[in-house]
Design a protein around this motif. Structure first.
Motif, PDB file in Angstrom:
ATOM      1  N   PRO A  45      12.915  -5.780  14.288  1.00 55.86           N
ATOM      2  CA  PRO A  45      14.387  -5.932  14.835  1.00 55.86           C
ATOM      3  C   PRO A  45      14.693  -4.983  15.956  1.00 55.86           C
ATOM      4  O   PRO A  45      14.017  -3.796  15.996  1.00 55.86           O
ATOM      5  N   GLY A  46      15.600  -5.157  16.708  1.00 55.49           N
ATOM      6  CA  GLY A  46      16.099  -4.378  17.794  1.00 55.49           C
ATOM      7  C   GLY A  46      16.370  -2.997  17.420  1.00 55.49           C
ATOM      8  O   GLY A  46      16.029  -2.099  18.195  1.00 55.49           O
ATOM      9  N   ASP A  47      16.858  -2.570  16.224  1.00 49.60           N
ATOM     10  CA  ASP A  47      17.184  -1.322  15.761  1.00 49.60           C
ATOM     11  C   ASP A  47      16.043  -0.764  14.714  1.00 49.60           C
ATOM     12  O   ASP A  47      16.537  -0.226  13.943  1.00 49.60           O
ATOM     13  N   ALA A  48      14.887  -1.050  14.967  1.00 51.72           N
ATOM     14  CA  ALA A  48      13.756  -0.777  14.043  1.00 51.72           C
ATOM     15  C   ALA A  48      14.062   0.914  13.968  1.00 51.72           C
ATOM     16  O   ALA A  48      13.773   1.568  14.816  1.00 51.72           O
ATOM     17  N   ASP A  49      13.710   1.273  12.734  1.00 51.60           N
ATOM     18  CA  ASP A  49      13.515   2.747  12.468  1.00 51.60           C
ATOM     19  C   ASP A  49      12.086   2.953  12.875  1.00 51.60           C
ATOM     20  O   ASP A  49      11.207   2.232  12.260  1.00 51.60           O
ATOM     21  N   PHE A  50      11.699   4.406  13.316  1.00 46.57           N
ATOM     22  CA  PHE A  50      10.257   4.748  13.734  1.00 46.57           C
ATOM     23  C   PHE A  50       9.744   5.495  12.378  1.00 46.57           C
ATOM     24  O   PHE A  50      10.758   6.111  11.881  1.00 46.57           O
TER      25      PHE A  50
ATOM     26  N   PHE B 142       4.144   1.872  16.187  1.00 46.92           N
ATOM     27  CA  PHE B 142       4.928   2.681  17.203  1.00 46.92           C
ATOM     28  C   PHE B 142       5.479   4.074  16.332  1.00 46.92           C
ATOM     29  O   PHE B 142       6.042   4.052  15.188  1.00 46.92           O
ATOM     30  N   SER B 143       5.460   5.046  17.082  1.00 43.70           N
ATOM     31  CA  SER B 143       5.727   6.503  16.545  1.00 43.70           C
ATOM     32  C   SER B 143       6.697   7.049  17.380  1.00 43.70           C
ATOM     33  O   SER B 143       6.379   7.213  18.795  1.00 43.70           O
ATOM     34  N   ARG B 144       7.487   7.974  17.113  1.00 45.68           N
ATOM     35  CA  ARG B 144       8.378   8.893  17.712  1.00 45.68           C
ATOM     36  C   ARG B 144       8.382  10.377  17.234  1.00 45.68           C
ATOM     37  O   ARG B 144       9.468  11.165  17.311  1.00 45.68           O
ATOM     38  N   SER B 145       7.263  10.569  16.708  1.00 47.24           N
ATOM     39  CA  SER B 145       7.343  11.900  15.974  1.00 47.24           C
ATOM     40  C   SER B 145       6.987  13.145  16.796  1.00 47.24           C
ATOM     41  O   SER B 145       7.171  14.345  16.277  1.00 47.24           O
ATOM     42  N   GLY B 146       6.933  12.969  18.166  1.00 46.20           N
ATOM     43  CA  GLY B 146       6.682  14.062  18.878  1.00 46.20           C
ATOM     44  C   GLY B 146       5.098  14.345  19.142  1.00 46.20           C
ATOM     45  O   GLY B 146       5.110  15.386  19.830  1.00 46.20           O
ATOM     46  N   GLY B 147       4.463  13.612  19.100  1.00 45.81           N
ATOM     47  CA  GLY B 147       2.902  13.650  19.156  1.00 45.81           C
ATOM     48  C   GLY B 147       2.237  12.496  18.549  1.00 45.81           C
ATOM     49  O   GLY B 147       2.817  11.637  18.115  1.00 45.81           O
ATOM     50  N   ARG B 148       0.729  12.591  19.029  1.00 50.53           N
ATOM     51  CA  ARG B 148      -0.059  11.431  18.472  1.00 50.53           C
ATOM     52  C   ARG B 148      -0.505  11.519  16.979  1.00 50.53           C
ATOM     53  O   ARG B 148      -0.954  10.555  16.630  1.00 50.53           O
ATOM     54  N   ALA B 149      -0.366  12.549  16.381  1.00 46.32           N
ATOM     55  CA  ALA B 149      -0.885  12.699  14.911  1.00 46.32           C
ATOM     56  C   ALA B 149      -0.308  11.683  14.276  1.00 46.32           C
ATOM     57  O   ALA B 149      -1.140  11.087  13.649  1.00 46.32           O
TER      58      ALA B 149
ATOM     59  N   ARG C  46       8.021  -0.643   6.373  1.00 47.12           N
ATOM     60  CA  ARG C  46       8.300  -1.203   7.717  1.00 47.12           C
ATOM     61  C   ARG C  46       7.186  -1.810   8.500  1.00 47.12           C
ATOM     62  O   ARG C  46       6.588  -1.278   9.564  1.00 47.12           O
ATOM     63  N   ILE C  47       6.587  -2.882   8.031  1.00 46.21           N
ATOM     64  CA  ILE C  47       5.756  -3.869   8.767  1.00 46.21           C
ATOM     65  C   ILE C  47       6.342  -5.044   9.080  1.00 46.21           C
ATOM     66  O   ILE C  47       6.971  -5.922   8.274  1.00 46.21           O
ATOM     67  N   HIS C  48       6.385  -5.513  10.291  1.00 45.11           N
ATOM     68  CA  HIS C  48       7.277  -6.423  10.943  1.00 45.11           C
ATOM     69  C   HIS C  48       6.248  -7.573  11.599  1.00 45.11           C
ATOM     70  O   HIS C  48       5.269  -7.079  12.398  1.00 45.11           O
ATOM     71  N   ASP C  49       6.725  -8.709  11.423  1.00 49.32           N
ATOM     72  CA  ASP C  49       6.081  -9.748  12.616  1.00 49.32           C
ATOM     73  C   ASP C  49       6.706  -9.517  13.750  1.00 49.32           C
ATOM     74  O   ASP C  49       6.060  -9.497  14.841  1.00 49.32           O
TER      75      ASP C  49
ATOM     76  N   ASP D 212       0.836  -1.319   0.054  1.00 52.11           N
ATOM     77  CA  ASP D 212      -0.006  -0.171  -0.061  1.00 52.11           C
ATOM     78  C   ASP D 212       0.842   1.254   0.149  1.00 52.11           C
ATOM     79  O   ASP D 212       1.621   1.718   1.213  1.00 52.11           O
ATOM     80  N   ALA D 213       0.800   2.041  -1.022  1.00 56.37           N
ATOM     81  CA  ALA D 213       1.866   3.016  -1.255  1.00 56.37           C
ATOM     82  C   ALA D 213       1.416   3.985  -0.161  1.00 56.37           C
ATOM     83  O   ALA D 213       2.533   4.671   0.224  1.00 56.37           O
ATOM     84  N   ALA D 214       0.319   4.602   0.191  1.00 54.06           N
ATOM     85  CA  ALA D 214      -0.045   5.437   1.150  1.00 54.06           C
ATOM     86  C   ALA D 214       0.544   5.019   2.392  1.00 54.06           C
ATOM     87  O   ALA D 214       1.095   6.106   3.142  1.00 54.06           O
ATOM     88  N   LEU D 215       0.498   3.813   2.893  1.00 52.79           N
ATOM     89  CA  LEU D 215       0.849   3.387   3.990  1.00 52.79           C
ATOM     90  C   LEU D 215       2.740   3.397   4.090  1.00 52.79           C
ATOM     91  O   LEU D 215       2.941   4.047   4.909  1.00 52.79           O
ATOM     92  N   VAL D 216       3.121   2.996   2.962  1.00 46.40           N
ATOM     93  CA  VAL D 216       4.544   3.012   2.931  1.00 46.40           C
ATOM     94  C   VAL D 216       5.071   4.477   3.131  1.00 46.40           C
ATOM     95  O   VAL D 216       6.000   4.655   3.911  1.00 46.40           O
ATOM     96  N   ALA D 217       4.414   5.430   2.501  1.00 49.02           N
ATOM     97  CA  ALA D 217       4.628   6.822   2.543  1.00 49.02           C
ATOM     98  C   ALA D 217       4.532   7.325   3.913  1.00 49.02           C
ATOM     99  O   ALA D 217       5.400   8.060   4.396  1.00 49.02           O
ATOM    100  N   LEU D 218       3.808   6.773   4.651  1.00 54.55           N
ATOM    101  CA  LEU D 218       3.429   7.287   6.073  1.00 54.55           C
ATOM    102  C   LEU D 218       4.613   6.524   6.964  1.00 54.55           C
ATOM    103  O   LEU D 218       5.174   7.401   7.730  1.00 54.55           O
TER     104      LEU D 218
END
Length: 139
Positions: free
Chosen positions: A40-45, A75-82, A34-37, A23-29
């Motif tokens: 990885p320990g060093d996963a990018d957010f 999981f997000s670390r963008s600085g807010g809930r949005a 980054r869809i994992h079962d 899904d291009a829109a999800l991948v862009a977000l």
């Protein structure tokens, strides 16, 4: 994702993973697919994980079936809930009533049921839980 698909739960997870990574829109977000079962320990957010599944017999007197409750985690670390809310909404848009092809099983329905976003104890990670209900039948 190369798993044996003899169970409806594994077949559903494989089909969901395939739908999400394409899904291009999800991948862009997410900035990448980054869809994992298991991340990885060093996963990018941000990233999405395929979480818990509760599988129950949904058979009738004449037909076999399975009901599944599945949770996807954002999981997000963008600085807010949005960002977490946006990704959760996209997961719902992609999967709610999706006609996914399952190996060895037929998806009778897939419905988004709930979504919530919470702040993790580290104070900087936002965690969305997006829940789905699915009914599958053997083919």
């Amino acid at each position: 994702m190369s798993l044996p698909l003899d169970s409806p739960a594994l077949a559903l997870r494989a089909a969901i993973h395939a739908a999400l990574v394409t899904d291009a829109a999800l991948v862009a977000l997410l900035g990448a697919p980054r869809i994992h079962d298991v991340p990885p320990g060093d996963a990018d957010f941000p990233f999405v994980t395929l979480g818990e599944a509760v599988v129950a017999d949904w058979s009738t007197a004449t037909e076999a079936g399975t009901e599944q409750a599945l949770t996807l985690h954002v999981f997000s670390r963008s600085g807010g809930r949005a960002e977490a809310f946006a990704i959760a909404a996209r997961l719902q848009a992609v999967l709610h009533d999706a006609a996914l092809a399952l190996e060895g099983h037929r998806l009778a329905n897939l419905r988004a049921t709930t979504a919530e976003v919470r702040r993790e104890s580290d104070g900087r990670t936002f965690h969305a839980l997006v829940r789905f209900r699915a009914v599958t039948e053997p083919v």
